[in-house]
Scaffold this motif. Sequence first.
Motif, PDB file in Angstrom:
ATOM      1  N   UNK A 234       0.838  -1.199   0.000  1.00 54.78           N
ATOM      2  CA  UNK A 234       0.000   0.000   0.000  1.00 54.78           C
ATOM      3  C   UNK A 234       0.873   1.248   0.000  1.00 54.78           C
ATOM      4  N   UNK A 235       0.384   2.299  -0.650  1.00 55.68           N
ATOM      5  CA  UNK A 235       1.151   3.557  -0.714  1.00 55.68           C
ATOM      6  C   UNK A 235       0.614   4.596   0.262  1.00 55.68           C
ATOM      7  N   UNK A 236      -0.512   4.285   0.900  1.00 53.72           N
ATOM      8  CA  UNK A 236      -1.047   5.155   1.955  1.00 53.72           C
ATOM      9  C   UNK A 236      -1.513   4.273   3.101  1.00 53.72           C
ATOM     10  N   UNK A 237      -2.049   4.903   4.168  1.00 53.80           N
ATOM     11  CA  UNK A 237      -2.303   4.138   5.386  1.00 53.80           C
ATOM     12  C   UNK A 237      -3.459   3.158   5.268  1.00 53.80           C
ATOM     13  N   UNK A 238      -3.445   2.168   6.164  1.00 53.40           N
ATOM     14  CA  UNK A 238      -4.439   1.081   6.182  1.00 53.40           C
ATOM     15  C   UNK A 238      -5.659   1.547   6.997  1.00 53.40           C
ATOM     16  N   UNK A 239      -6.838   1.352   6.436  1.00 55.17           N
ATOM     17  CA  UNK A 239      -8.064   1.805   7.114  1.00 55.17           C
ATOM     18  C   UNK A 239      -8.875   0.659   7.714  1.00 55.17           C
ATOM     19  N   UNK A 240      -8.777  -0.543   7.114  1.00 54.30           N
ATOM     20  CA  UNK A 240      -9.651  -1.640   7.551  1.00 54.30           C
ATOM     21  C   UNK A 240      -9.032  -2.985   7.178  1.00 54.30           C
ATOM     22  N   UNK A 241      -9.357  -4.022   7.965  1.00 60.57           N
ATOM     23  CA  UNK A 241      -8.824  -5.376   7.733  1.00 60.57           C
ATOM     24  C   UNK A 241      -9.952  -6.398   7.810  1.00 60.57           C
ATOM     25  N   UNK A 287     -12.793   2.924   2.846  1.00 60.92           N
ATOM     26  CA  UNK A 287     -12.964   3.134   4.293  1.00 60.92           C
ATOM     27  C   UNK A 287     -13.228   1.837   5.054  1.00 60.92           C
ATOM     28  N   UNK A 288     -13.780   0.828   4.360  1.00 65.67           N
ATOM     29  CA  UNK A 288     -14.140  -0.411   5.059  1.00 65.67           C
ATOM     30  C   UNK A 288     -14.126  -1.589   4.098  1.00 65.67           C
ATOM     31  N   UNK A 289     -13.664  -2.746   4.581  1.00 67.02           N
ATOM     32  CA  UNK A 289     -13.689  -3.975   3.773  1.00 67.02           C
ATOM     33  C   UNK A 289     -14.270  -5.105   4.614  1.00 67.02           C
ATOM     34  N   UNK A 290     -15.125  -5.936   3.994  1.00 64.95           N
ATOM     35  CA  UNK A 290     -15.697  -7.120   4.647  1.00 64.95           C
ATOM     36  C   UNK A 290     -15.587  -8.295   3.685  1.00 64.95           C
ATOM     37  N   UNK A 291     -15.260  -9.467   4.245  1.00 75.03           N
ATOM     38  CA  UNK A 291     -15.124 -10.694   3.441  1.00 75.03           C
ATOM     39  C   UNK A 291     -16.338 -11.571   3.737  1.00 75.03           C
ATOM     40  N   UNK A 292     -17.193 -11.744   2.764  1.00 71.91           N
ATOM     41  CA  UNK A 292     -18.456 -12.466   2.963  1.00 71.91           C
ATOM     42  C   UNK A 292     -18.286 -13.975   2.953  1.00 71.91           C
ATOM     43  N   UNK A 293     -19.286 -14.668   3.489  1.00 74.35           N
ATOM     44  CA  UNK A 293     -19.239 -16.123   3.608  1.00 74.35           C
ATOM     45  C   UNK A 293     -19.517 -16.867   2.322  1.00 74.35           C
ATOM     46  N   UNK A 294     -19.910 -16.136   1.264  1.00 74.39           N
ATOM     47  CA  UNK A 294     -20.160 -16.793  -0.025  1.00 74.39           C
ATOM     48  C   UNK A 294     -18.974 -16.628  -0.973  1.00 74.39           C
ATOM     49  N   UNK A 295     -17.890 -15.989  -0.475  1.00 69.88           N
ATOM     50  CA  UNK A 295     -16.696 -15.847  -1.308  1.00 69.88           C
ATOM     51  C   UNK A 295     -16.608 -14.515  -2.023  1.00 69.88           C
ATOM     52  N   UNK A 296     -17.351 -13.520  -1.558  1.00 70.17           N
ATOM     53  CA  UNK A 296     -17.260 -12.178  -2.144  1.00 70.17           C
ATOM     54  C   UNK A 296     -16.660 -11.209  -1.133  1.00 70.17           C
TER      55      UNK A 296
END
Length: 519
Positions: A234-241, A287-296
Motif C-alpha cells: 500500500x502507498x497510503x495508510x491502512x483503514x480496515x482489515x 474506508x471499510x472492507x468485509x469478506x463475505x461467507x459466499x466468497x465475495x
Amino acid sequence: MATVLPPPSKRQKVALAAQAKEQQEIDSIPENLGNVRIQFHDHATGRPTGAAISVPVVDATVKNLELLLNTIQGNDDQHRIPYRFSLVLSENEKDASRALPDIPSDIYHSVLRNGLRTVEDSINLQYTPQAIFRVKAVSRCSASITGHGEAILATQFSPSSSSKMVTGSGDSTARIWDCDTGTPMFTLKGHTSWVLAVSWSPDDSTIVTGSMDNTVRLWDAKTGTSLGGPMRGHTKWITSLAWEPYHLQSPENPRVASASKDATVRIWNVTIKRVEIVLSGHKDTVSCVKWGGTGNIYTASHDKTVKVWSVKDGRLIHTLNSHAHWVNHLALSTDFVLRTAYHDHTGRVPEGTAERRTKAKQRYNTTAATGGEIVERLVTASDDFTMYLWEPMKSTKPLARLLGHQKQVNHVTFSPDGLYIASAGFDNHVKLWNARDGKFIATLRGHVAPVYQCSFSADSRLLVSASKDTTLKVWDVRTGRLSTDLPGHQDEVYAVDWSPDGQKVGSGGKDKAVRIWRH
C-alpha cells in the motif's frame, strides 16, 4: 386573582407518561373471541411445522405459543428454545411493501385488533429461534489498565473467549491484554506510526494489524511475537482489515484483506506474506472492507460507492451507487458468525481441521438461511446522513433507505441473530432498525456528544455504545431503553467491543487506558 398553577416539572411529566403507559399496557384481551387457527412456519426454510392448531385467542400469547411450538418439535423443558414470532404476509400484502409485523406480546393486540386478520382466518406465523443463552448487562468496570502512550483507536476480543483482547493505539504499538486478571500480556512493537486497525483470525491463532506507516503486520496471538516483517504494498495508510471466513480457507493457507487510503484493497497470503490479488477500481479512500461467507469481498469508499468483488479472480461483480457522500462503514448480516467461526456459546472446540471447517460452515448456513436459501445482507452508513440496506446477490438496487439521523452516520452493525441493525451517528443518537426491511424501530437517546461505535451482545438482547461524551451506555434492544450507564473514561471513547461469549465489554479511547466491563 386566582393563583395560576406552575407548569409540571420534567420529573412530573416523565412520571405521568410512565403512568399513562402502564394504564395502556393493562389493556386486557377480551374473553369472548373464541379460537383462532395458527400455522407455524420455519424462518430458515419457509416450510410449515406441524399441522394448523386451534388456539383460544385469550391464551394466544408469545409465551404460550413458544410452549406450543416446543411441544410440536418434541423439545422437553430442559431443551426448550425461545422463539420470536412474526406474521407471514400474503402476496398482495408483500406487494404493498409492508413490514413483517412482529408479535411482541400476543396475537390479539398485534394482529386481530389491528385488523390484519380476523378469528375466521388461518394465521401463519413465522418463527425465528432466539439465543438459548442470556447475556447479563455489564454494570461495572472490573479493570482499568494503563500501558498505551497515546489514544486507543481500535479494539477486538479473541473469537474464542473473553479472556484476551487486542488494542491498536496512536503510540505505534498494539497490545494483547489478559482480561481475567486485568494485566497486559504482550506489546506488539514494529509499526512506526499509528495502529489504525486490528483483527483477530477466526481460528484464534493470529492477529493482523494495519498502520499509518502503510504496512500490514502479522503476530502470533499466543506469544505476541512478530510473524515475519511488514507486508508492504500500500502507498497510503491502512483503514480496515478482514480475514477470509474459516469455512472458505484452504488448509494451512489463510488470507487477509486490507483496505487503504490509496483506493485499493490487497488480499495477502498469510503463509508466504505476499499479495495475491489487488482490487483496484475505487477512486478515493477505501474506508471499510468485509469478506463475505459466499466468497465475495465488499468494500465501501469515499468515492460514494460500494463495490462487490469476486475473490476467485479479483473481478468486480457490482457497483452499488446510491449514497450522495462518503461511505464510512458497512456491515454484513453474517459478521458475527464469520468472526467466531467454530467457536460457540458451549465452548466446545472440534478436534481436527475438517471438523472445525464443517462446524463453521454449518453455523454460517444456519445464520444465513432465510426461506430455504443463503441470504447475505449488507448495510452501509454514510456522511449523507443515510444508510442503505442491500442484498447484492439479488439486485444492485437497495432494499431500503434508512432515514432518520440528523448528522453523519459513523458506524453500523447487525445483531448476531441478523434481525436488528444498530447505527451510531454524530447527532448523539443510536438508532435501531429492522434488518429484514429496514424499517425504523427506535432512537436510543442518552448520549450528549457524537457516538463513535456500537456493539451487540452475543444474544442480540443488549447493545453497548461508545461516545465522545466519555461514557459507554448499555441499551435494552427490546424496549429501546437505557439499561446501564457506564461512566469511567476520562476522555472520548473511540473503540468498543463486546466479547463473543457475552462475558465482558472492552473499551479504549483518548485517555489511553483500556477498560474492561463486566456484570
